[in-house]
Design an enzyme around this catalytic site. Structure first.
Site, PDB file in Angstrom:
ATOM      1  N   HIS A  44       0.809  -1.233  -0.114  1.00  0.00           N
ATOM      2  CA  HIS A  44      -0.018   0.001   0.161  1.00  0.00           C
ATOM      3  C   HIS A  44       0.976   1.436   0.103  1.00  0.00           C
ATOM      4  O   HIS A  44       0.345   2.460  -0.280  1.00  0.00           O
ATOM      5  CB  HIS A  44      -1.051  -0.083   1.185  1.00  0.00           C
ATOM      6  CG  HIS A  44      -0.580   0.360   2.602  1.00  0.00           C
ATOM      7  ND1 HIS A  44      -0.168  -0.641   3.322  1.00  0.00           N
ATOM      8  CD2 HIS A  44      -0.231   1.306   3.084  1.00  0.00           C
ATOM      9  CE1 HIS A  44       0.334  -0.197   4.555  1.00  0.00           C
ATOM     10  NE2 HIS A  44       0.305   1.284   4.303  1.00  0.00           N
ATOM     11  N   ASP A  75       0.425  -7.861   1.503  1.00  0.00           N
ATOM     12  CA  ASP A  75       0.815  -6.218   1.818  1.00  0.00           C
ATOM     13  C   ASP A  75       2.190  -5.964   1.601  1.00  0.00           C
ATOM     14  O   ASP A  75       2.652  -5.036   2.469  1.00  0.00           O
ATOM     15  CB  ASP A  75       0.156  -5.619   2.821  1.00  0.00           C
ATOM     16  CG  ASP A  75       0.127  -4.045   2.804  1.00  0.00           C
ATOM     17  OD1 ASP A  75       0.417  -3.741   1.580  1.00  0.00           O
ATOM     18  OD2 ASP A  75      -0.163  -3.533   3.574  1.00  0.00           O
ATOM     19  N   SER A 157       4.409   2.807   7.933  1.00  0.00           N
ATOM     20  CA  SER A 157       4.134   1.670   7.243  1.00  0.00           C
ATOM     21  C   SER A 157       5.402   1.213   6.023  1.00  0.00           C
ATOM     22  O   SER A 157       5.977   2.302   5.570  1.00  0.00           O
ATOM     23  CB  SER A 157       2.980   1.875   6.148  1.00  0.00           C
ATOM     24  OG  SER A 157       1.861   2.017   7.025  1.00  0.00           O
TER      25      SER A 157
END
Length: 308
Positions: A44, A75, A157
């Site tokens: 992402h 992911d 992230s």
């Protein structure tokens, strides 16, 4: 003072391996994976981009990077800078050895604040969590994640969750959301990281071929959609297509069937089915219940493996 010295040593050793990734949609973090310039991050973070700018620790000059490969179900993505000679690859731990209560540090670029470090502990292991669908991501059900109390904020992230031996035990990916009347917000002290063993298994394949053929994740080997009733309430998972020779095909599942339960758990939506499969093992035989032409059918399925 001994603990403070340990923190300082770990930060000094690992922070040069954590980079800032700039995409067309924003900022994220990444971890230098090898001497060839490969950098692992979240899918992402890269979104649909093919080109990126990478800022290394202590440098104001960005490096150009290109996409190597993406594996959305976990992911995970890998990008590559053209010249990795000045990069510092991180050391990855055996995440199966992570212990609840273990001190960890989260390193990344939250809210654009480069080279930020937060501390906490491993709060729990083996969590299965679902990522929300966003413009940058179709969402994912992540198995076996590490829950941590180290602060995880937007921009963390793809960064590093590190133990006091300076090894990456996981890739911070999302923070829990607290439901409120106003629509929810980040729940302090509850963040999740993809365990390093999963990261290594997927990243090694992406680096080698750009695709993933051995995911270690259970699958039915079908293409599905959520089925709703006349009021729009989800009723089950409709089977659109069945892969020849796959798990569902061998179990007798047919296009048009509606899967309503798997392994004794209700499956009202595709998201519910995905989250359930994320916690099951490839090769396990489980019961599955389908609706076929108005009749309930109980079948047995040996779970297949999710491909790339």
């Amino acid at each position: 003072m001994a603990l403070q010295s340990a923190y300082e040593n770990v930060i000094s050793d690992v922070l040069p391996s954590v980079v800032e990734i700039r995409s067309s949609t924003g900022l994220g973090s990444g971890v230098v994976y090898d001497q060839q310039g490969d950098i692992v991050t979240n899918a992402h973070v890269v979104g649909s981009d093919q080109q990126f700018q990478v800022l290394t620790s202590g440098s104001a000059t960005p490096l150009s990077a290109t996409l190597v490969g993406v594996y959305q179900p976990n992911d995970i993505a890998v990008i590559k800078v053209s010249d990795g000679s000045g990069l510092h690859p991180a050391t990855f731990a055996d995440s199966s050895q992570a212990q609840v209560g273990e001190i960890v540090l989260a390193m990344g670029n939250p809210l654009g604040l480069s080279a930020t470090v937060t501390n906490g502990i491993v709060s729990a292991i083996g969590r299965t969590v679902s990522e929300p669908v966003t413009q940058e991501s179709p969402g994912a059900a992540l198995p076996n994640t590490i829950q941590t109390s180290a602060a995880i904020n937007p921009g963390n992230s793809g960064g590093a969750l590190v133990d006091l031996e300076g090894r990456v035990v996981g890739i911070p990916t999302l923070a829990a959301l607290a439901p409120t009347a106003e629509g929810g917000g980040a729940a302090p002290g509850i963040g999740f990281a993809i365990p390093s063993n999963d990261v290594k298994r997927i990243a090694d394949q992406l680096v080698a071929t750009g695709t993933v053929t051995s995911s270690g994740r259970a699958a039915l080997n079908v293409r599905v959609t959520t089925v709703t009733d006349q009021s729009g309430q989800p009723q089950g998972v409709g089977v659109v297509d069945v892969a020849p020779g796959g798990a569902a095909d061998q179990a007798g599942i047919q296009p048009g069937d509606v899967i309503v339960s798997l392994d004794g758990q209700q499956t009202p939506t595709v998201q519910a089915l995905s989250a359930l499969l994320a916690g099951l093992q490839v090769g396990k035989a489980v019961p599955v219940t389908v609706q076929r032409q108005g009749q309930e059918q109980k079948l047995q399925i040996t779970l297949g493996e999710l491909g790339g």
